[in-house]
Every structure is written in structure tokens, then in C-alpha cells.
Scaffold this motif. Structure first.
Motif, PDB file in Angstrom:
ATOM      1  N   ARG A  51       0.835  -1.205   0.000  1.00  0.00           N
ATOM      2  CA  ARG A  51       0.000   0.000   0.000  1.00  0.00           C
ATOM      3  C   ARG A  51       0.872   1.259   0.000  1.00  0.00           C
ATOM      4  O   ARG A  51       0.422   2.346   0.360  1.00  0.00           O
ATOM      5  N   SER A 416      -5.623   2.877  -6.708  1.00  0.00           N
ATOM      6  CA  SER A 416      -6.300   1.574  -6.665  1.00  0.00           C
ATOM      7  C   SER A 416      -5.480   0.519  -5.937  1.00  0.00           C
ATOM      8  O   SER A 416      -5.986  -0.551  -5.617  1.00  0.00           O
ATOM      9  N   TYR A 417      -4.181   0.812  -5.693  1.00  0.00           N
ATOM     10  CA  TYR A 417      -3.246  -0.132  -5.061  1.00  0.00           C
ATOM     11  C   TYR A 417      -3.206  -1.456  -5.827  1.00  0.00           C
ATOM     12  O   TYR A 417      -3.193  -2.535  -5.251  1.00  0.00           O
ATOM     13  N   ASP A 445     -10.013   0.887  -4.577  1.00  0.00           N
ATOM     14  CA  ASP A 445      -9.218   0.336  -3.493  1.00  0.00           C
ATOM     15  C   ASP A 445     -10.023  -0.761  -2.805  1.00  0.00           C
ATOM     16  O   ASP A 445     -11.012  -0.479  -2.118  1.00  0.00           O
ATOM     17  N   GLY A 490      -5.466   0.551   5.249  1.00  0.00           N
ATOM     18  CA  GLY A 490      -6.468  -0.355   4.694  1.00  0.00           C
ATOM     19  C   GLY A 490      -7.255  -1.066   5.780  1.00  0.00           C
ATOM     20  O   GLY A 490      -6.797  -1.218   6.917  1.00  0.00           O
TER      21      GLY A 490
END
Length: 502
Positions: A51, A416-417, A445, A490
């Protein structure tokens, strides 16, 4: 993988004021989020670097991509599919020439550009936590309020307070090996070719023939039938080129030793002084530090201290996971050290320093090739460990673009990782320093925060979901900070990493 008593404990510092950029030298242009990690499991760190986070000592930071002057994109190389380029082969050839003849190249390489030379930007002093016996919050209604929230059990941790700097392994070397000859010219009138001398041949053909003869001689001596000449060079692997570069060792011998740095192994302790002296010389010669700046305490907290817990797994590499130093011993002395982390799916490069007498050997690039080969070796022991992370790719800094030469490679999309191939990213970054790399507008994401109340916090040695913490301490106004932290790490990480609250 980790034991049941292993937890990640962090203190979040938020986004600090701008500080000096190590790439464009802007005094206030570099912005990042930061947190101090008292302890961390290798899986949690793997999730965090996927991330956009990176560690420097125990300090873990993430660039504020839309705000910072030089956006830094996480880059990874597909180690199993890597093939050395002409530039990489030239670097291996330089090492081979030195080992066989003891001759250093006369041409000096460009000065090394580090990923982030900004030691004055360490984290704020973390809160002192003398003891972290973690207990499940003793509220009978926790289960009703957060039915699926994971609980924690009692553990004991020794915490170390220090500050750290941000920097990474790097070496700019994009030399290109030129092969082939010029166009043929019409012969001048005269007597013609000398019949007593062999006909002229292209240098490229002669080199191929010599390589083939060398291979046949070596195979014949080993009792192996000579290989067919067709496409012989194309079938060589990275390991083949490294092995060939080390064949002749009449002058000096090169040995790469892997030593665990945290907790420090006996081998690490025995070579600590020699390793520190190389670091000190490197900082003074390459980064022009005054003699008193590269202190032993700085060296320890920056390159030796690590939050990563040493872990082992039945399906993992034989040396286990965690933080290590790869020491390059040449003729009985340390000439370079690569600081690396071995994680569940990758080898992550942290930093590289070397003795300035060997600058012309391009040890930064050479060590990257050796680390890719090391990753491939580990993959045979742990099938999912197949990537080599080179830290950050900084397209706006030309000297940092060399990392894109280790292909196939991907950059991490900051929105969007998801991973996007370097080839697709370059046109976007040529147009703008910051870019959403994933061009699919529907890609989002997958770890976007859905319920900040499920984030785990550690307060007075007690673990509880944030929803319980906020109810118990209604007067606290830290919801925005916890929300920001959770969005950066996250949802999954927020539910398993313990966020320290004083």
C-alpha cells in the motif's frame, strides 16, 4: 506464520510539515505520512508495502503522492522472469575483470543518488511504553457491539525508542554495451587481400566463437557433451552470468554472507565494527557528511534496528523471515553491505552502502543483480516468494529511473493499489509527475475503509476495537486521525495492527 503472541504495534504521527527533498533538493517540498513501529510481523509489513509504505529503521513512512514534489512509486521486479540487460552484463564483466586481474575500472561512475537523503526528518519522539502486556478489553458488551472483531491475548514486548532516517538502496548505472560494426566500405584499388593472412572477420563473430570454444572446453573437462552453438548466449540465466563473472579468482575472492540483523546473530555482532567503518567512510565520501555525523548510534537505529519479528514457517525459506544484512567480502574484508528484508512474497531492498575505494565497480547495481538471484534461490524453498522490491521509483528524478531497467517490473498505483507494468506507466509519468497508473476508472481500493470502528487500538495495555474506545472516552477528539490512519493502512491492516493511544 507468526506465533500467536506476535502483534504489530504502531504510533501514527500523521502528515508532517514539508521537509527537504533528497531528489530535487526542494527545502520544503517532501511530504509523507509516518508512524513508529514498536514491533511488526512480516505479513503486516508485506501488506503495508503493498500500500506504498516503506521502513527506515523502525520508522515507517508513506509519501503523500499528490502533494510531495517528487512522487515515489513502489516498484517490484518479477525475479523469476528477469533477464540481465547489456548494461547489467557489463557490470558483471567489470567485477569479473577485477576478481581475475585486480584492476579497478579507470572511469568513475556518477555519484550515487539515494532515494531520500533527509535524516533531519525523523519521526517525532514516540510515546514511552514501558511495558505492553496486551489484554482483551474487559467489557462484556464488546462482543455484542463488534461481533466479528478479532481479540488479542497477553504478550510481552520490549520497546526501543529512537529516531530514524529515510533512505534506500540505489546506484545509478545505465551504461550500454555497444556491439556490432560499421557499414562496409568499398575496397580501394590495389593488390587485394594478403593470401598469407586469415580473412577479415567481424569482431562480433570472433567473440561468439571464443565464447563457444570456452563453453566446449569447460564442458569437455567436466565430461559433458558440447552444447549446440545455436542461441547459446540467449539461454544463459542471470545465475550463469554471475557464475562466469566469479570463475577466475586468481587475485581476489568474493564471498556474500547473509547475517541476521534483528535479533542480531553472532556473525552480525562479530562483524559489526567492520561494517560500521565501511558505512562511515561511505557517508563521508559519497554524501559528504562530516566525520562526526555518521555516528555508531545513527548506524544502529537507521540500518540495524528493525521492527520486524524474526519468524519461521514450514513452507518458508530456511533462514526464516525478517531483517538481514548481505555482506560482500572481497579478499577477506567487507566492501559492501546490502540491508534487506525477507518477507512472505518478496525480498525487499532497504539500503546499500559500500567502501568508496570500490565506487567504480558499480556495487549498487551489482548488489541488485545478486539480490534478484537470491530471490530466485529463495523461491525454490518458498514458492510464493517471487518478487524483488527495489524501494521507490522516482520518475521525476532522472538518476532514479535506473530501477525501471530491472524488468519485467510493476509500479503500484497510488489510488487503486494495483500493480501496473512499467511500460504502461512511463508515458503517463512523462506527462505528469503524479498519475493514477491504473487507467481502469472502475478499479478502486479493495481495502478502502468501510468501518473504522473495527480498527484495533491499544490503550493502557488493553486491546479494544475503536468503537469501544470511542465510547469509553467520549471526550477524545481523535476520530479524524484514526480515520486517516485506517484509510492509509487499509481495512484489513486496521483490524489486526494495534494502534497505540496514550
Amino acid at each position: 506464520m507468526a506465533g500467536n503472541n506476535s502483534y504489530t504495534i504502531v504510533e501514527y504521527f500523521g502528515g508532517d510539515d514539508g521537509y527537504r527533498c533528497g531528489y530535487c533538493k526542494n527545502d520544503k517540498g517532501n511530504f509523507s505520512h509516518g508512524m513508529w513501529s514498536h514491533s511488526m510481523t512480516v505479513q503486516d509489513y508485506q501488506d503495508l508495502i503493498d500500500r506504498g509504505w516503506r521502513r527506515s529503521g523502525k520508522y515507517v513512512y508513506k509519501p503523500i503522492m499528490k502533494k510531495t514534489c517528487c512522487p515515489q512509486y513502489t516498484i517490484r521486479c518479477h525475479a523469476l522472469n528477469f533477464q540481465p540487460s547489456k548494461s547489467h552484463k557489463k557490470i558483471l564483466k567489470k567485477m569479473s575483470k577485477y576478481i581475475s586481474k585486480g584492476e579497478l575500472p579507470t572511469a568513475q561512475e556518477d555519484g550515487e543518488q539515494m532515494d531520500s537523503v533527509c535524516e533531519e526528518t525523523g519521526p517525532r519522539e514516540p510515546a514511552k511504553v514501558c511495558q505492553s502486556d496486551l489484554k482483551v478489553a474487559a467489557n462484556a458488551d464488546i462482543k455484542d457491539e463488534v461481533p466479528d472483531c478479532s481479540a488479542a491475548v497477553e504478550v510481552q514486548k520490549n520497546l526501543v525508542d529512537s529516531t530514524a532516517a529515510s533512505s534506500e538502496n540505489s546506484q545509478n548505472d545505465s551504461a550500454f554495451v555497444s556491439e556490432g560494426g560499421s557499414d562496409a566500405k568499398a575496397p580501394k584499388p590495389g593488390l587485394g587481400a594478403d593470401p598469407s593472412r586469415p580473412p577479415c572477420r567481424k569482431a562480433k563473430d570472433l567473440r561468439k566463437e571464443r565464447r563457444l570454444q570456452k563453453d566446449q572446453k569447460r564442458q569437455h573437462g567436466a565430461g559433458v557433451s558440447p552444447a549446440k552453438p545455436a542461441n547459446a548466449n540467449q539461454s544463459k540465466t542471470l545465475e550463469d552470468f554471475i557464475s562466469e563473472s566469479l570463475e577466475d579468482s586468481s587475485s581476489d575472492r568474493l564471498e556474500v554472507r547473509l547475517v541476521r540483523s534483528n535479533p542480531p546473530s553472532p556473525q552480525f555482532k562479530a562483524s559489526f565494527d567492520a561494517s560500521y567503518q565501511v558505512y562511515k567512510l561511505y557517508q563521508m565520501a559519497i554524501h559528504k557528511d562530516p566525520p562526526d555525523k555518521p555516528s555508531e548510534s545513527q548506524f544502529r537505529r537507521f540500518l540495524c534496528d528493525s521492527p520486524l519479528e524474526a519468524e519461521r514457517s514450514p513452507d518458508g525459506p530456511e533462514m526464516g523471515y525478517g531483517s538481514f544484512h548481505q555482506q560482500y567480502w572481497l579478499d577477506g574484508r567487507i566492501v559492501a553491505v546490502g540491508v534487506i528484508d525477507i518477507l512472505p512474497t518478496c525480498v525487499s531492498s532497504v539500503y546499500l552502502y559500500y567502501h568508496p575505494d570500490f565506487t567504480s565497480l558499480s556495487l549498487g547495481s551489482y548488489s541488485a543483480l545478486r539480490e534478484i538471484a537470491f530471490t530466485r534461490k529463495l523461491q525454490k524453498q518458498s514458492t510464493k516468494l517471487c518478487y524483488y522490491y527495489l524501494g521507490f521509483y522516482v520518475h521525476s528524478c532522472p538518476k532514479m529511473r535506473y530501477k525501471g531497467q530491472y524488468r519485467p517490473a510493476d509500479l503500484l498505483c497510488p489510488e487503486s493499489y494495483t500493480w501496473v507494468s512499467v511500460e504502461q506507466c512511463i508515458p503517463l509519468l512523462n506527462n505528469s509527475r503524479y498519475a493514477r497508473l491504473n487507467q481502469d476508472p472502475d478499479a478502486g481500493d479493495s481495502q478502502a475503509v468501510k468501518d473504522v470502528g473495527r480498527a484495533l487500538v491499544l490503550h493502557k495495555r488493553t486491546v479494544m476495537p475503536y468503537i469501544v474506545y470511542s465510547c469509553k472516552f467520549k471526550g477524545r477528539s481523535d476520530t479524524a486521525e484514526v480515520q486517516e490512519y485506517a484509510s492509509l493502512v487499509g481495512q484489513d491492516c486496521a483490524e489486526k495492527i494495534l494502534l497505540y493511544r496514550s
